[in-house]
Design a protein around this motif. Structure first.
Motif, PDB file in Angstrom:
ATOM      1  N   THR A 124     -35.845 -19.125  36.349  1.00 22.64           N
ATOM      2  CA  THR A 124     -37.194 -19.289  35.806  1.00 22.64           C
ATOM      3  C   THR A 124     -37.417 -20.669  35.196  1.00 22.64           C
ATOM      4  O   THR A 124     -38.529 -20.982  34.776  1.00 22.64           O
ATOM      5  CB  THR A 124     -37.490 -18.227  34.734  1.00 22.64           C
ATOM      6  OG1 THR A 124     -36.508 -18.332  33.685  1.00 22.64           O
ATOM      7  CG2 THR A 124     -37.439 -16.826  35.335  1.00 22.64           C
ATOM      8  N   SER A 125     -36.373 -21.497  35.156  1.00 23.06           N
ATOM      9  CA  SER A 125     -36.528 -22.842  34.603  1.00 23.06           C
ATOM     10  C   SER A 125     -35.406 -23.733  35.114  1.00 23.06           C
ATOM     11  O   SER A 125     -34.336 -23.260  35.501  1.00 23.06           O
ATOM     12  CB  SER A 125     -36.525 -22.821  33.064  1.00 23.06           C
ATOM     13  OG  SER A 125     -35.359 -22.180  32.571  1.00 23.06           O
ATOM     14  N   HIS A 261     -40.705 -22.768  35.809  1.00 20.97           N
ATOM     15  CA  HIS A 261     -40.874 -22.658  37.261  1.00 20.97           C
ATOM     16  C   HIS A 261     -42.338 -22.632  37.693  1.00 20.97           C
ATOM     17  O   HIS A 261     -42.663 -22.997  38.825  1.00 20.97           O
ATOM     18  CB  HIS A 261     -40.153 -21.412  37.790  1.00 20.97           C
ATOM     19  CG  HIS A 261     -40.833 -20.121  37.457  1.00 20.97           C
ATOM     20  ND1 HIS A 261     -40.809 -19.574  36.190  1.00 20.97           N
ATOM     21  CD2 HIS A 261     -41.569 -19.273  38.221  1.00 20.97           C
ATOM     22  CE1 HIS A 261     -41.488 -18.446  36.192  1.00 20.97           C
ATOM     23  NE2 HIS A 261     -41.971 -18.242  37.386  1.00 20.97           N
ATOM     24  N   GLU A 262     -43.236 -22.222  36.809  1.00 22.64           N
ATOM     25  CA  GLU A 262     -44.644 -22.190  37.182  1.00 22.64           C
ATOM     26  C   GLU A 262     -45.196 -23.591  37.428  1.00 22.64           C
ATOM     27  O   GLU A 262     -46.210 -23.756  38.100  1.00 22.64           O
ATOM     28  CB  GLU A 262     -45.477 -21.490  36.100  1.00 22.64           C
ATOM     29  CG  GLU A 262     -45.163 -20.019  35.895  1.00 22.64           C
ATOM     30  CD  GLU A 262     -45.665 -19.148  37.043  1.00 22.64           C
ATOM     31  OE1 GLU A 262     -46.154 -19.688  38.060  1.00 22.64           O
ATOM     32  OE2 GLU A 262     -45.566 -17.908  36.931  1.00 22.64           O
ATOM     33  N   ARG A 266     -44.998 -25.452  42.146  1.00 22.23           N
ATOM     34  CA  ARG A 266     -46.290 -25.829  42.724  1.00 22.23           C
ATOM     35  C   ARG A 266     -46.376 -27.304  43.097  1.00 22.23           C
ATOM     36  O   ARG A 266     -47.042 -27.658  44.073  1.00 22.23           O
ATOM     37  CB  ARG A 266     -47.416 -25.478  41.739  1.00 22.23           C
ATOM     38  CG  ARG A 266     -47.644 -23.977  41.637  1.00 22.23           C
ATOM     39  CD  ARG A 266     -48.648 -23.610  40.555  1.00 22.23           C
ATOM     40  NE  ARG A 266     -49.023 -22.209  40.684  1.00 22.23           N
ATOM     41  CZ  ARG A 266     -48.273 -21.194  40.253  1.00 22.23           C
ATOM     42  NH1 ARG A 266     -47.130 -21.433  39.628  1.00 22.23           N
ATOM     43  NH2 ARG A 266     -48.663 -19.944  40.430  1.00 22.23           N
ATOM     44  N   VAL A 267     -45.735 -28.147  42.314  1.00 19.98           N
ATOM     45  CA  VAL A 267     -45.842 -29.591  42.541  1.00 19.98           C
ATOM     46  C   VAL A 267     -44.444 -30.213  42.436  1.00 19.98           C
ATOM     47  O   VAL A 267     -43.740 -29.974  41.459  1.00 19.98           O
ATOM     48  CB  VAL A 267     -46.782 -30.251  41.517  1.00 19.98           C
ATOM     49  CG1 VAL A 267     -46.879 -31.757  41.767  1.00 19.98           C
ATOM     50  CG2 VAL A 267     -48.166 -29.618  41.562  1.00 19.98           C
ATOM     51  N   PRO A 268     -44.043 -31.030  43.430  1.00 14.64           N
ATOM     52  CA  PRO A 268     -42.753 -31.717  43.367  1.00 14.64           C
ATOM     53  C   PRO A 268     -42.881 -33.070  42.682  1.00 14.64           C
ATOM     54  O   PRO A 268     -43.948 -33.444  42.198  1.00 14.64           O
ATOM     55  CB  PRO A 268     -42.397 -31.886  44.848  1.00 14.64           C
ATOM     56  CG  PRO A 268     -43.743 -32.142  45.488  1.00 14.64           C
ATOM     57  CD  PRO A 268     -44.740 -31.276  44.709  1.00 14.64           C
ATOM     58  N   GLY A 350     -54.193 -20.564  34.554  1.00 17.48           N
ATOM     59  CA  GLY A 350     -53.546 -21.653  33.829  1.00 17.48           C
ATOM     60  C   GLY A 350     -52.469 -22.376  34.608  1.00 17.48           C
ATOM     61  O   GLY A 350     -51.635 -23.074  34.025  1.00 17.48           O
ATOM     62  N   HIS A 351     -52.479 -22.251  35.940  1.00 15.49           N
ATOM     63  CA  HIS A 351     -51.495 -22.916  36.789  1.00 15.49           C
ATOM     64  C   HIS A 351     -52.103 -24.139  37.467  1.00 15.49           C
ATOM     65  O   HIS A 351     -53.296 -24.163  37.765  1.00 15.49           O
ATOM     66  CB  HIS A 351     -50.975 -21.955  37.860  1.00 15.49           C
ATOM     67  CG  HIS A 351     -50.324 -20.730  37.305  1.00 15.49           C
ATOM     68  ND1 HIS A 351     -50.408 -19.495  37.912  1.00 15.49           N
ATOM     69  CD2 HIS A 351     -49.590 -20.543  36.176  1.00 15.49           C
ATOM     70  CE1 HIS A 351     -49.746 -18.597  37.194  1.00 15.49           C
ATOM     71  NE2 HIS A 351     -49.247 -19.217  36.137  1.00 15.49           N
TER      72      HIS A 351
END
Length: 438
Positions: A124-125, A261-262, A266-268, A350-351
């Motif tokens: 998760t992180s 992880h959120e 989504r973005v590298p 909120g993502h």
């Protein structure tokens, strides 16, 4: 059980760091009941890789800690499986593989690989450390940043507001999750430009000033130039202090950072090779989107490896710094747009809206060439004025001039291409799992 990834990307000898980071992993498992995956991504030459294999084999077994030591071949095998699962044609897959595992040093690409492998491990992180860093000690006990990262990352901001020393959350952001947790460093400057500052403060200011948006007022610029790359100075840890607020990228360092992880699913990060500083992209993005962050004072001890002090290491690093100053011509146009967009960068949950950010990056590729050309003129002239071994840097920049200008533009096009495929890669990684546990 919470599962997290503590990662150490490296391309050089760092057996001491491997032992130290293993202690931090054990601490996280012991103190937080977390399942900690210690991920060492090793691009070192064969003799150094062999030393690292021995160092990893000698690590004590720690409950709750799993160690993954992956060389480039093992990383490539994982990426090939992910690319096969994500679909797309072979030409696109080959290009993406090169962006994920380039033949040159890439601070963004190594962290992107950690993000995808963390997805495969169900973490998760991701918590990143670097090979040229150590931990502070207080009464013979190491001060681990993982403590604050595991305390706050992924938590609803309002739920942890009272536990922070101070809080300055933007209105309406209390329901959002803490996306980033980070500290800075003490010790040597993070970028090897201390000698330039000593030799010629005006030239130093001219070079470092290129990293800042041109629209900044002069009084801000002088302050930021003075503070750049200096971290937290020399202050020793004397007790925990935390601030819950969107984190300015200038206040933390990528050797001392944790991402939820959120955000990274989504973005590298930009995979720009041989270019320092571009791996701070997610910090800029999280700050400009006003996502909650946690800044702490468990600072890492930074030092410069012997390799940087060789003639070859010096030249390579200064060229990477020059390429960063060229890259900021493009990156600053993206940051200006993400700043203007603010929390409009976020969806209803909120993502980060990755497609919006990708559009900003793609548009930056069409930046008028005048600005990068002017920057390269300034950079080359600055190194030439410094004289001595800096003349070699100036000569190298002059010889590579057309290629450097093309690379700065093409790196942004590559970043946009990677962003277009990133969420599919993240999903495919989660499906693939990690078969290799070196």
């Amino acid at each position: 059980m919470r599962r997290v990834c503590l990662t150490l990307p490296t391309h050089r000898a760092c057996t001491g760091t491997i032992a130290a980071i293993a202690e931090e992993a054990a601490y996280g498992a012991r103190q937080f009941g977390a399942e900690v995956h210690l991920l060492i991504l090793d691009s070192s030459p064969a003799p150094v890789l062999a030393e690292h294999r021995e160092a990893v084999a000698a690590l004590p077994v720690s409950p709750g800690v799993t160690v993954h030591h992956l060389d480039d071949d093992e990383q490539r095998t994982f990426l090939r499986e992910v690319l096969d699962r994500s679909g797309g044609d072979s030409a696109s897959a080959d290009r993406l593989l090169e962006l994920m595992l380039p033949s040159h040093v890439s601070y963004g690409a190594c962290t992107n690989r950690a993000f995808l492998i963390a997805q495969a491990l169900g973490c998760t992180s991701v918590h990143r450390r670097d090979s040229d860093s150590r931990y502070q000690y207080v009464e013979d006990e190491p001060v681990f940043p993982l403590h604050q990262e595991l305390t706050y990352l992924g938590q609803r901001a309002d739920d942890v507001r009272k536990s922070a020393t101070r809080s300055k959350l933007p209105p309406g952001s209390g329901e959002r999750r803490v996306a980033v947790a980070g500290g800075s460093f003490v010790g040597e400057m993070s970028v090897d430009v201390a000698e330039i500052r000593h030799l010629d403060p005006d030239t130093y200011g001219e070079l470092v000033g290129l990293s800042l948006p041109g629209s900044y007022p002069e009084i801000w610029r002088k302050h930021l130039i003075d503070a750049s790359f200096r971290g937290a100075g020399t202050a020793s840890f004397d007790g925990d202090r935390t601030a819950l607020a969107p984190i300015s990228p200038t206040q933390v360092d990528m050797c001392n950072i944790g991402f939820d992880h959120e955000l990274y699913s989504r973005v590298p990060l930009p995979p720009a090779p041989d270019t320092i500083g571009t791996d701070y992209f997610l910090l800029h993005l999280a700050h400009n989107a006003q996502l909650p962050g946690l800044r702490h004072n468990r600072h890492i001890v930074n030092f410069h490896t012997e390799e940087r002090r060789t003639d070859a290491g010096f030249l390579a690093y200064q060229v990477r710094f020059a390429k960063f100053l060229l890259a900021t011509a493009y990156l600053n146009t993206v940051y200006a747009r993400t700043t203007a967009a603010g929390d409009a960068l976020l969806d209803a949950e909120g993502h980060i809206r990755a497609s919006v950010v990708a559009g900003f990056v793609r548009d930056s590729v069409d930046l008028d060439r005048t600005e990068p050309v002017h920057r390269l003129d300034v950079i080359e002239g600055a190194y030439r004025r410094l004289g001595s071994r800096y003349t070699t840097v100036a000569d190298t920049l002059a010889d590579r001039r057309p290629r450097l200008l093309d690379e700065a533009r093409d790196d942004m096009a590559d970043f946009a291409h990677l962003m277009d495929h990133w969420e599919a890669l993240a999903r495919a990684s989660a499906e693939a799992g990690l078969a290799v546990t070196g």
